[in-house]
Design a protein around this motif. Sequence first.
Motif, PDB file in Angstrom:
ATOM      1  N   CYS A 185       0.842  -1.188   0.000  1.00  0.00           N
ATOM      2  CA  CYS A 185       0.000   0.000   0.000  1.00  0.00           C
ATOM      3  C   CYS A 185       0.882   1.244   0.000  1.00  0.00           C
ATOM      4  N   ASP A 186       0.511   2.218  -0.841  1.00  0.00           N
ATOM      5  CA  ASP A 186       1.285   3.466  -0.936  1.00  0.00           C
ATOM      6  C   ASP A 186       0.543   4.660  -0.361  1.00  0.00           C
ATOM      7  N   ASN A 187      -0.552   4.435   0.336  1.00  0.00           N
ATOM      8  CA  ASN A 187      -1.402   5.568   0.686  1.00  0.00           C
ATOM      9  C   ASN A 187      -0.986   6.319   1.942  1.00  0.00           C
ATOM     10  N   PHE A 188      -0.363   5.621   2.859  1.00  0.00           N
ATOM     11  CA  PHE A 188       0.084   6.266   4.096  1.00  0.00           C
ATOM     12  C   PHE A 188      -1.008   7.074   4.782  1.00  0.00           C
ATOM     13  N   CYS A 189      -2.143   6.461   5.043  1.00  0.00           N
ATOM     14  CA  CYS A 189      -3.115   7.058   5.955  1.00  0.00           C
ATOM     15  C   CYS A 189      -2.376   7.195   7.286  1.00  0.00           C
ATOM     16  N   HIS A 266     -10.447   2.090  -2.025  1.00  0.00           N
ATOM     17  CA  HIS A 266     -10.185   3.389  -1.393  1.00  0.00           C
ATOM     18  C   HIS A 266     -11.037   4.435  -2.115  1.00  0.00           C
ATOM     19  N   PRO A 267     -11.855   5.196  -1.380  1.00  0.00           N
ATOM     20  CA  PRO A 267     -12.763   6.141  -2.047  1.00  0.00           C
ATOM     21  C   PRO A 267     -12.059   7.139  -2.966  1.00  0.00           C
ATOM     22  N   LYS A 268     -10.802   7.480  -2.660  1.00  0.00           N
ATOM     23  CA  LYS A 268     -10.146   8.480  -3.520  1.00  0.00           C
ATOM     24  C   LYS A 268      -9.875   7.905  -4.918  1.00  0.00           C
ATOM     25  N   ASP A 269      -9.779   6.582  -5.027  1.00  0.00           N
ATOM     26  CA  ASP A 269      -9.473   5.952  -6.321  1.00  0.00           C
ATOM     27  C   ASP A 269     -10.661   5.209  -6.930  1.00  0.00           C
ATOM     28  N   ARG A 298     -12.204  17.733   8.341  1.00  0.00           N
ATOM     29  CA  ARG A 298     -10.950  18.027   9.037  1.00  0.00           C
ATOM     30  C   ARG A 298     -10.250  16.723   9.430  1.00  0.00           C
ATOM     31  N   VAL A 299     -11.039  15.791   9.971  1.00  0.00           N
ATOM     32  CA  VAL A 299     -10.436  14.514  10.384  1.00  0.00           C
ATOM     33  C   VAL A 299      -9.937  13.743   9.159  1.00  0.00           C
ATOM     34  N   LEU A 300     -10.712  13.755   8.081  1.00  0.00           N
ATOM     35  CA  LEU A 300     -10.284  13.047   6.861  1.00  0.00           C
ATOM     36  C   LEU A 300      -8.947  13.599   6.369  1.00  0.00           C
ATOM     37  N   ALA A 301      -8.796  14.931   6.431  1.00  0.00           N
ATOM     38  CA  ALA A 301      -7.529  15.535   5.990  1.00  0.00           C
ATOM     39  C   ALA A 301      -6.399  15.116   6.926  1.00  0.00           C
ATOM     40  N   ARG A 305      -6.652  11.100   3.944  1.00  0.00           N
ATOM     41  CA  ARG A 305      -7.505  10.240   3.100  1.00  0.00           C
ATOM     42  C   ARG A 305      -7.708  10.829   1.698  1.00  0.00           C
ATOM     43  N   ARG A 306      -7.543  12.096   1.549  1.00  0.00           N
ATOM     44  CA  ARG A 306      -7.595  12.752   0.229  1.00  0.00           C
ATOM     45  C   ARG A 306      -8.954  12.694  -0.476  1.00  0.00           C
TER      46      ARG A 306
END
Length: 470
Positions: A185-189, A266-269, A298-301, A305-306
């Motif tokens: 995984c490359d997302n780094f949440c 992932h919702p961003k993709d 704010r929490v998503l940022a 999560r983008r």
Amino acid sequence: METKQFQTALPEQALQCAQVRALIEERGGLRAYVHTYGCQQNVSDSERLQGLLLEMGYSLAGAPEDADLILYNTCAIREHAENRVFGNVGALKAIKARRPGMKIGLCGCMMQQEHAVQRILEKYPFVDLIFGTHVLHRLPEFLYRLLTGEKRVVETGTEDTAIHEGLPVHRDGRIKAWLPVMYGCDNFCTYCVVPYVRGRERSRAPEAVEREARALVQAGYREITLLGQNVNSYGKGFSEPCGFPALLRRLDALEGEFWLRFMTSHPKDATRELIDTMAAGRHIARQLHLPVQSGSDRVLAAMNRRYTAERYLSLVRYAREAMPSLTLSTDIIVGFPGETEEEFRETLALVKEAQYDSMFAFLYSPRPGTPAEKMENQVPHEVKTRRFAELMQLQEEIAKAKNRRLQGQRLRVLPDGVQPHQPGFLTARTEGNIFVNLAASPDRIGRFTEVEITSAHAWMLKAKPVEPGA
Ligand code: 5AD
Ligand code: SF4
């Protein structure tokens, strides 16, 4: 339950397999017990570990007490998962004391975490083997070293990032199969340990995925779940482009009677193309697991999560319009650092709007080495548990109301086993992956069955078969 020959690009491991086999024959046979913690990716890895073990000549034991080798495939996602592993490994000491010569091995995500490995090395001297997620294919070599006298084998390197095709697989079931399409995984949440323990994202070639899927369908599997930490970014870095929707279409074209599922998105993709592909599919189950994690922008940022709550909801609306029968599930973390009462209310509001069919909710758990662990304003445990209870109660009401609407309806389900303590009843799943308690005889197992829903509860449905045309 099939195994596949070790036909592989890994000649040394094939050789070590043969050498271990000879050692096991000399000893008159050895038994191995594999226990899996954590997610389906780990279950899938364990199926490959078991395939390798059988290839080496081990037989599989039903309980740790009967085994000559115990392998625990561990999970690091939350502290609770780690604590369970530590506790259960501690209990193995007594079992090992009664069975001299027994070997104990730990592998999987926790073994890619320095603090966990250090603790095992210092406090659990009876553990003989430690290896991480990157070197699973080298199990034959590790066991050869142990069986020829090496005291302790520890391999937790991260240099090997190749995908090793052709490992033998021993699947636990005959009806449903896990099929990994990508690793890492490359997302780094900011809360998540996965990118650190499973490394960079890499995708299997579409030909390899298709070959495995075709073989599964031909072997009679009725459900295939494609696995990846973020399946929607499948195919990044391929010279010939093949994104996830294209892969889905390729597999959807296979002949046979089966459902195709996938997780996790992932919702961003996740795109409208994905939704359109699902809606047009012949085999693709109209079921989507789309973890939102929070309803507060704010929490998503802060979670990295983008996407915003609104962008997420607009995808949900699009999906529901394209597929009115869609079943939607999600993951939510409560008590992320700094989450205020108001921000938590935003999560509740999103849940009401999204109308999930099911939800997995988690108390935020600080993970060593992640950015969120170092954030200020960690939320007190009592606040997390109160928010968790409130969220679950809301979800229970939503699921109950949604399931109630299914009462009296006719649906197609896939029976997959007998109810353990209820003679005359089978376990089954709807296309939406809702659990069904089905009054039917075991000859239905593995056969798609038309049923009528006789009663509905928050977490399951009850049903009886209907004859076609009745
Ligand atoms: N604490 C709590 N839950 C977590 N998850 C991932 N990391 C953490 C953490 N540190 C949850 C997310 C993810 C699911 C598999 O586990 O919701 O989607
Ligand atoms: Fe699965 Fe993540 Fe747990 Fe590893 S840490 S087993 S990838 S949930």
